[in-house]
Scaffold this motif. Structure first.
Motif, PDB file in Angstrom:
ATOM      1  N   THR A 222       7.888   1.775 -38.043  1.00 46.57           N
ATOM      2  CA  THR A 222       7.916   0.609 -38.195  1.00 46.57           C
ATOM      3  C   THR A 222       9.103   0.068 -39.323  1.00 46.57           C
ATOM      4  OG1 THR A 222       6.416   0.610 -39.949  1.00 46.57           O
ATOM      5  CG2 THR A 222       5.582   0.091 -38.000  1.00 46.57           C
ATOM      6  N   ILE A 223       9.714  -0.758 -39.241  1.00 49.62           N
ATOM      7  CA  ILE A 223      10.788  -1.138 -40.032  1.00 49.62           C
ATOM      8  C   ILE A 223      10.442  -2.185 -40.941  1.00 49.62           C
ATOM      9  CG2 ILE A 223      12.619  -0.667 -38.559  1.00 49.62           C
ATOM     10  CD1 ILE A 223      12.978  -3.700 -38.195  1.00 49.62           C
ATOM     11  N   ARG A 224       9.175  -2.827 -40.927  1.00 52.76           N
ATOM     12  CA  ARG A 224       8.570  -3.750 -41.966  1.00 52.76           C
ATOM     13  C   ARG A 224       7.242  -3.223 -42.157  1.00 52.76           C
ATOM     14  NH1 ARG A 224      10.591  -8.762 -40.818  1.00 52.76           N
ATOM     15  NH2 ARG A 224      12.601  -8.221 -42.151  1.00 52.76           N
ATOM     16  N   TRP A 225       6.687  -3.043 -43.410  1.00 56.32           N
ATOM     17  CA  TRP A 225       5.323  -2.873 -43.388  1.00 56.32           C
ATOM     18  C   TRP A 225       4.369  -4.286 -43.512  1.00 56.32           C
ATOM     19  CZ3 TRP A 225       4.670   1.037 -48.077  1.00 56.32           C
ATOM     20  CH2 TRP A 225       5.337   2.288 -47.854  1.00 56.32           C
ATOM     21  N   LYS A 226       3.327  -4.241 -43.263  1.00 55.01           N
ATOM     22  CA  LYS A 226       2.369  -5.514 -43.375  1.00 55.01           C
ATOM     23  C   LYS A 226       2.203  -5.769 -44.676  1.00 55.01           C
ATOM     24  CE  LYS A 226       1.055  -4.967 -39.279  1.00 55.01           C
ATOM     25  NZ  LYS A 226       2.083  -4.557 -37.938  1.00 55.01           N
ATOM     26  N   LYS A 227       2.056  -7.123 -45.152  1.00 56.88           N
ATOM     27  CA  LYS A 227       1.985  -7.412 -46.382  1.00 56.88           C
ATOM     28  C   LYS A 227       0.687  -7.677 -46.855  1.00 56.88           C
ATOM     29  CE  LYS A 227       5.918 -10.230 -45.103  1.00 56.88           C
ATOM     30  NZ  LYS A 227       6.441 -11.682 -44.896  1.00 56.88           N
ATOM     31  N   GLY A 228      -0.478  -7.532 -46.228  1.00 58.47           N
ATOM     32  CA  GLY A 228      -1.819  -7.712 -46.469  1.00 58.47           C
ATOM     33  C   GLY A 228      -2.174  -7.060 -47.755  1.00 58.47           C
ATOM     34  N   TYR A 229      -1.698  -6.023 -47.910  1.00 51.10           N
ATOM     35  CA  TYR A 229      -2.088  -5.062 -49.109  1.00 51.10           C
ATOM     36  C   TYR A 229      -1.627  -5.902 -50.390  1.00 51.10           C
ATOM     37  CZ  TYR A 229       2.646  -3.970 -49.941  1.00 51.10           C
ATOM     38  OH  TYR A 229       4.047  -3.974 -49.974  1.00 51.10           O
ATOM     39  N   TYR A 230      -0.612  -6.470 -50.375  1.00 50.61           N
ATOM     40  CA  TYR A 230      -0.256  -7.287 -51.431  1.00 50.61           C
ATOM     41  C   TYR A 230      -0.950  -8.593 -51.795  1.00 50.61           C
ATOM     42  CZ  TYR A 230       2.676 -10.642 -54.454  1.00 50.61           C
ATOM     43  OH  TYR A 230       3.199 -11.386 -55.359  1.00 50.61           O
ATOM     44  N   TYR A 231      -1.157  -9.298 -50.678  1.00 54.78           N
ATOM     45  CA  TYR A 231      -1.882 -10.388 -50.704  1.00 54.78           C
ATOM     46  C   TYR A 231      -3.433 -10.374 -51.248  1.00 54.78           C
ATOM     47  CZ  TYR A 231       2.047 -12.725 -48.646  1.00 54.78           C
ATOM     48  OH  TYR A 231       3.180 -13.247 -48.633  1.00 54.78           O
ATOM     49  N   MET A 232      -4.133  -9.017 -50.775  1.00 59.64           N
ATOM     50  CA  MET A 232      -5.407  -8.824 -51.134  1.00 59.64           C
ATOM     51  C   MET A 232      -5.440  -8.362 -52.650  1.00 59.64           C
ATOM     52  SD  MET A 232      -6.341  -6.224 -47.904  1.00 59.64           S
ATOM     53  CE  MET A 232      -6.178  -6.495 -46.182  1.00 59.64           C
ATOM     54  N   ALA A 233      -4.434  -7.694 -53.137  1.00 65.88           N
ATOM     55  CA  ALA A 233      -4.552  -7.482 -54.633  1.00 65.88           C
ATOM     56  C   ALA A 233      -4.295  -8.659 -55.248  1.00 65.88           C
ATOM     57  CB  ALA A 233      -3.213  -6.508 -54.828  1.00 65.88           C
ATOM     58  N   VAL A 234      -3.488  -9.611 -55.027  1.00 63.33           N
ATOM     59  CA  VAL A 234      -3.302 -10.759 -55.798  1.00 63.33           C
ATOM     60  C   VAL A 234      -4.381 -11.795 -55.755  1.00 63.33           C
ATOM     61  CG1 VAL A 234      -1.921 -13.161 -55.529  1.00 63.33           C
ATOM     62  CG2 VAL A 234      -0.585 -10.869 -55.293  1.00 63.33           C
ATOM     63  N   ARG A 235      -5.046 -11.903 -54.626  1.00 60.23           N
ATOM     64  CA  ARG A 235      -6.355 -12.585 -54.436  1.00 60.23           C
ATOM     65  C   ARG A 235      -7.462 -11.991 -55.134  1.00 60.23           C
ATOM     66  NH1 ARG A 235      -5.794 -14.967 -49.042  1.00 60.23           N
ATOM     67  NH2 ARG A 235      -4.268 -16.632 -49.581  1.00 60.23           N
TER      68      ARG A 235
ATOM     69  N   ASP B 143       5.478 -10.929 -57.589  1.00 62.21           N
ATOM     70  CA  ASP B 143       6.428 -11.350 -56.936  1.00 62.21           C
ATOM     71  C   ASP B 143       6.474 -10.161 -55.898  1.00 62.21           C
ATOM     72  OD1 ASP B 143       9.092 -11.331 -55.650  1.00 62.21           O
ATOM     73  OD2 ASP B 143       9.811 -12.786 -57.096  1.00 62.21           O
ATOM     74  N   ILE B 144       6.355 -10.716 -54.463  1.00 63.38           N
ATOM     75  CA  ILE B 144       6.432  -9.956 -53.405  1.00 63.38           C
ATOM     76  C   ILE B 144       7.541  -9.216 -53.031  1.00 63.38           C
ATOM     77  CG2 ILE B 144       6.717 -11.675 -51.658  1.00 63.38           C
ATOM     78  CD1 ILE B 144       4.748 -10.005 -49.887  1.00 63.38           C
ATOM     79  N   SER B 145       8.679 -10.000 -53.361  1.00 62.64           N
ATOM     80  CA  SER B 145       9.884  -9.147 -53.052  1.00 62.64           C
ATOM     81  C   SER B 145      10.331  -8.020 -54.059  1.00 62.64           C
ATOM     82  CB  SER B 145      11.315 -10.035 -53.302  1.00 62.64           C
ATOM     83  OG  SER B 145      11.035 -11.137 -52.217  1.00 62.64           O
ATOM     84  N   ILE B 146       9.815  -7.970 -55.318  1.00 58.67           N
ATOM     85  CA  ILE B 146      10.141  -6.915 -56.258  1.00 58.67           C
ATOM     86  C   ILE B 146       9.260  -5.712 -56.056  1.00 58.67           C
ATOM     87  CG2 ILE B 146       9.866  -6.720 -58.812  1.00 58.67           C
ATOM     88  CD1 ILE B 146      10.799  -9.721 -59.334  1.00 58.67           C
ATOM     89  N   VAL B 147       7.784  -6.002 -55.748  1.00 54.62           N
ATOM     90  CA  VAL B 147       7.039  -5.204 -55.433  1.00 54.62           C
ATOM     91  C   VAL B 147       7.245  -4.259 -54.231  1.00 54.62           C
ATOM     92  CG1 VAL B 147       4.547  -4.798 -54.561  1.00 54.62           C
ATOM     93  CG2 VAL B 147       4.917  -6.379 -56.487  1.00 54.62           C
ATOM     94  N   ARG B 148       7.824  -5.095 -53.017  1.00 50.36           N
ATOM     95  CA  ARG B 148       8.069  -4.271 -51.906  1.00 50.36           C
ATOM     96  C   ARG B 148       9.392  -3.542 -52.133  1.00 50.36           C
ATOM     97  NH1 ARG B 148       6.329  -7.558 -46.753  1.00 50.36           N
ATOM     98  NH2 ARG B 148       7.836  -6.024 -45.990  1.00 50.36           N
TER      99      ARG B 148
ATOM    100  N   PRO C  19      10.164   3.818 -45.460  1.00 50.52           N
ATOM    101  CA  PRO C  19       9.707   3.038 -46.369  1.00 50.52           C
ATOM    102  C   PRO C  19      10.089   1.640 -46.414  1.00 50.52           C
ATOM    103  CG  PRO C  19      10.987   4.684 -47.418  1.00 50.52           C
ATOM    104  CD  PRO C  19      11.347   4.762 -45.727  1.00 50.52           C
ATOM    105  N   GLU C  20       9.526   0.656 -46.774  1.00 45.66           N
ATOM    106  CA  GLU C  20       9.635  -0.928 -46.941  1.00 45.66           C
ATOM    107  C   GLU C  20      11.171  -1.106 -47.281  1.00 45.66           C
ATOM    108  OE1 GLU C  20       6.544  -2.728 -49.370  1.00 45.66           O
ATOM    109  OE2 GLU C  20       6.279  -4.002 -47.520  1.00 45.66           O
ATOM    110  N   LEU C  21      12.062  -0.743 -46.295  1.00 47.60           N
ATOM    111  CA  LEU C  21      13.307  -1.194 -46.650  1.00 47.60           C
ATOM    112  C   LEU C  21      13.628  -2.571 -46.293  1.00 47.60           C
ATOM    113  CD1 LEU C  21      15.037   2.022 -45.176  1.00 47.60           C
ATOM    114  CD2 LEU C  21      14.389   1.517 -47.639  1.00 47.60           C
ATOM    115  N   LYS C  22      12.961  -3.299 -45.360  1.00 45.34           N
ATOM    116  CA  LYS C  22      13.181  -4.592 -44.925  1.00 45.34           C
ATOM    117  C   LYS C  22      12.399  -5.212 -45.974  1.00 45.34           C
ATOM    118  CE  LYS C  22      15.883  -4.036 -41.112  1.00 45.34           C
ATOM    119  NZ  LYS C  22      16.403  -4.676 -39.703  1.00 45.34           N
ATOM    120  N   VAL C  23      12.523  -6.457 -46.305  1.00 48.08           N
ATOM    121  CA  VAL C  23      11.746  -7.037 -47.296  1.00 48.08           C
ATOM    122  C   VAL C  23      11.453  -8.472 -46.586  1.00 48.08           C
ATOM    123  CG1 VAL C  23      11.337  -8.248 -49.302  1.00 48.08           C
ATOM    124  CG2 VAL C  23      12.480  -6.073 -49.384  1.00 48.08           C
TER     125      VAL C  23
END
Length: 182
Positions: free
Chosen positions: A112-125, A153-158, A178-182
């Protein structure tokens, strides 16, 4: 069970455990790279030796008879690709005294070239940190790279996560990006 799991992972299978698990009761643990079903096997043994309360997120398609029994015993809960699911996981964490949700943000074994973002939103919520776990087949080590305590900030985290995985070798390196495309 923790000593037996550590013995199996280190003495029988020859893996090195790097870093201690942080002293936190709740988190989202991302575990990468995930290019082989072996990653789940080694990851399960690694988590068992930590002695923490955790649940894996697994594709809901795996929860059909008879595999559903295996995945429940394994400690998995089925993933639904909806925004409500993020709330569901956050609520699971919030109502627990101790719970770590483990997932692979790649979302599949194929490249995959872009990871799913759910992990970030779960952590924030759930207002919990993101624990960056890894498995490196070249170095034959498994452990924790870092804890991101305040993912604001999702961009910084990724970008940070991409840097943390830059020197990690997957079982099938051609499938790991690795999450190269943000």
């Amino acid at each position: 069970m923790t000593k037996i799991s550590r013995y199996i992972l280190v003495n029988l299978l020859g893996w090195k455990i790097k870093s201690e698990f942080p002293n936190i009761k709740k988190s989202i643990i991302i575990f990468a790279p995930h290019t082989s079903y072996w990653d789940g096997f080694y990851g399960k043994i690694y988590l068992m030796q930590l002695g923490i309360n955790y649940k894996f997120l697994s594709k809901k398609e795996f929860f059909k008879f008879p595999l559903n029994y295996f995945f429940k015993i394994y400690g998995s809960i089925p993933v639904s690709k909806t925004k409500e699911y993020i709330d569901y996981v956050a609520e699971l964490i919030n109502i627990s005294n101790e719970l770590h949700i483990v997932l692979s943000p790649e979302g599949q074994l194929a490249k995959t070239i872009r990871w799913k973002k759910g992990y970030y939103y779960m952590a924030v919520r759930a207002t919990v940190p993101i624990v960056v776990g890894y498995i490196d087949y070249k170095k034959k080590e498994i452990g924790i790279k870092k804890v991101i305590y305040n993912p604001t900030d999702i961009s910084i985290v990724r970008k940070e996560i991409a840097q943390l995985y830059a020197d990690v070798t997957a079982k099938y390196p051609e499938n790991f990006s690795p999450e190269l495309k943000v």
